[in-house]
Design a protein around this motif. Structure first.
Motif, PDB file in Angstrom:
ATOM      1  N   LEU A 143       0.839  -0.913   0.092  1.00  0.00           N
ATOM      2  CA  LEU A 143       0.100   0.095  -0.110  1.00  0.00           C
ATOM      3  C   LEU A 143       0.768   1.219   0.077  1.00  0.00           C
ATOM      4  O   LEU A 143       1.565   1.522   0.828  1.00  0.00           O
ATOM      5  N   VAL A 144       0.728   2.141  -1.100  1.00  0.00           N
ATOM      6  CA  VAL A 144       1.453   3.153  -1.140  1.00  0.00           C
ATOM      7  C   VAL A 144       0.785   4.481  -1.079  1.00  0.00           C
ATOM      8  O   VAL A 144      -0.310   4.305  -2.178  1.00  0.00           O
ATOM      9  N   THR A 145       0.656   5.408  -0.551  1.00  0.00           N
ATOM     10  CA  THR A 145      -0.046   6.733  -0.662  1.00  0.00           C
ATOM     11  C   THR A 145       0.990   8.020  -0.761  1.00  0.00           C
ATOM     12  O   THR A 145       2.002   7.967  -0.197  1.00  0.00           O
ATOM     13  N   SER A 146       0.268   8.921  -1.143  1.00  0.00           N
ATOM     14  CA  SER A 146       1.094  10.040  -1.432  1.00  0.00           C
ATOM     15  C   SER A 146       0.447  11.598  -0.981  1.00  0.00           C
ATOM     16  O   SER A 146      -0.644  11.391  -0.826  1.00  0.00           O
ATOM     17  N   SER A 147       0.930  12.437  -0.819  1.00  0.00           N
ATOM     18  CA  SER A 147       0.365  13.796  -0.247  1.00  0.00           C
ATOM     19  C   SER A 147      -0.192  14.504  -1.517  1.00  0.00           C
ATOM     20  O   SER A 147      -0.312  13.881  -2.599  1.00  0.00           O
ATOM     21  N   GLY A 148      -0.177  15.613  -1.633  1.00  0.00           N
ATOM     22  CA  GLY A 148      -1.129  16.541  -2.545  1.00  0.00           C
ATOM     23  C   GLY A 148      -0.608  16.171  -3.909  1.00  0.00           C
ATOM     24  O   GLY A 148       0.362  15.677  -4.307  1.00  0.00           O
ATOM     25  N   VAL A 149      -1.290  16.871  -4.756  1.00  0.00           N
ATOM     26  CA  VAL A 149      -1.409  16.811  -6.424  1.00  0.00           C
ATOM     27  C   VAL A 149       0.074  16.541  -6.853  1.00  0.00           C
ATOM     28  O   VAL A 149       0.406  15.733  -7.581  1.00  0.00           O
ATOM     29  N   SER A 150       0.897  17.799  -6.487  1.00  0.00           N
ATOM     30  CA  SER A 150       2.475  17.495  -7.009  1.00  0.00           C
ATOM     31  C   SER A 150       3.181  16.319  -6.599  1.00  0.00           C
ATOM     32  O   SER A 150       4.062  16.043  -7.348  1.00  0.00           O
ATOM     33  N   ALA A 151       2.607  15.678  -5.771  1.00  0.00           N
ATOM     34  CA  ALA A 151       3.412  14.475  -5.247  1.00  0.00           C
ATOM     35  C   ALA A 151       3.258  13.250  -6.326  1.00  0.00           C
ATOM     36  O   ALA A 151       4.281  12.533  -6.270  1.00  0.00           O
TER      37      ALA A 151
END
Length: 349
Positions: free
Chosen positions: A184-192
């Motif tokens: 499971l991989v998640t990122s911060s806001g749009v530009s990430a």
């Protein structure tokens, strides 16, 4: 000295991980595939532009995987805040063609994060062993698919209160561009979308390949380092938003001419930034559909023929946001540029 600097470049992403952050797991071949199968899935009614096109474009450009853009249903995918595309297959077609599932499934932010077709597809792919990658608030889709229980994850700074309320047993992380918790991989806001795409290339093909792609697109750093606390609208941001929205007589529409072989990542970053100014509508113009660099069908909007073109050049993806924000500052003022950068969760140079 040159060799020493090269070693530092290759090791920098790894050195950036703290004790509470793990790198994305290296790719392990499955089903006799020569390359991993990567699917990027959009929901037809409204899918975030950068979240969808940047991973698709960068992973396709890296040529380290078979990459497919999917939609939950037939017809175009409306992207937000601008543009629309026709995906390469629907989720149903994908599952018939690849019954064993994807190796990586990239899930952008969508307006309807609890869409049952989308969440059921995501859950099935996870059950088949895919690594799930939620870009920005694509993490909400993962939550509605039942995949966040007890897991470490992150998302857009603006949704923090909502995420914590809706998924209280998730271990929400801050100060990370992306967080890997097993598959499971998640990122911060749009530009990430930019650094997490490079991190995926690294997981699939190694640090040298990721560093090569980073040089090609002009991205100096794809580590998970991030200062989440630096992002908030504050009084100035809300005043800028209100002023830009209410001053409708100063609103304008700008044309983004569609041409064959447009680079998806640069296209997305330019259009997304300008369309978030609350002063600008970005309309795709052209005589008909065109094929992007890696095989997506870009669809024109119904737009007047006399629109002024979107300012700026088609900079490499790693420079596209800085170029767009500089243009926005020149046209609308530094406050609007800061307002856009905050929405994108983009740490300006």
């Amino acid at each position: 000295m040159r060799a020493f600097l090269l070693v530092l470049t290759l090791l920098a992403p790894l050195l950036a991980f703290g004790e509470d952050a793990d790198p994305i797991q290296p790719y392990q071949p499955r089903f006799g595939r020569e390359q991993p199968l990567v699917a990027v899935v959009g929901e037809n009614r409204m899918t975030e532009l950068v979240d969808f096109l940047v991973p698709f474009g960068l992973l396709s450009r890296a040529n380290v995987a078979e990459v497919l853009a999917l939609s939950t249903g037939d017809g175009p995918v409306q992207l937000m805040p601008a543009l629309k595309v026709r995906a390469q297959a629907t989720t149903a077609e994908f599952e018939r063609r690849y019954p064993q599932g994807a190796d990586y499934l990239i899930v952008p932010a969508v307006h309807h994060s609890d869409d049952p077709l989308l969440t059921a597809f995501v859950a099935r792919q996870a059950a088949k062993g895919a690594t799930l990658v939620g870009i920005c608030d694509g993490v909400l889709v993962l939550g509605h698919a039942g995949l966040l229980h007890g897991r470490r994850a992150t998302g857009h700074w603006y949704s923090q209160a909502r995420r914590e309320a809706d998924f209280p047993d998730t271990r929400w992380q801050v100060d990370r561009r992306y967080v890997a918790d097993g598959k499971l991989v998640t990122s911060s806001g749009v530009s990430a979308a930019l650094p997490v795409s490079l991190a995926l290339v690294e997981a699939i093909a190694g640090p040298a390949k990721a560093a090569s792609l980073a040089r090609e697109i002009g991205l100096g750093d794809w580590s998970p380092r991030h200062d989440s606390q630096a992002f908030a609208f504050g009084a100035d941001g809300y005043l800028t938003a209100a002023g830009n929205y209410l001053a409708f007589w100063r609103h304008e529409s700008l044309a983004l001419p569609l041409q064959p072989d447009l680079d998806e990542a640069t296209l997305a970053l330019r259009a997304d930034a300008w369309a978030r100014s609350w002063r600008t509508s970005v309309l795709a113009t052209g005589s008909g559909p065109v094929r992007s660099l890696h095989g997506l069908t870009l669809l024109p909007d119904a737009a007047p023929a006399s629109l002024a073109p979107l300012p700026g050049a088609e900079a490499a993806a790693g420079h596209a946001l800085d170029e767009a924000l500089d243009g926005i500052a020149t046209r609308y003022g530094a406050g609007t540029a800061a307002f856009v950068a905050t929405q994108l969760e983009y740490p300006r140079n």
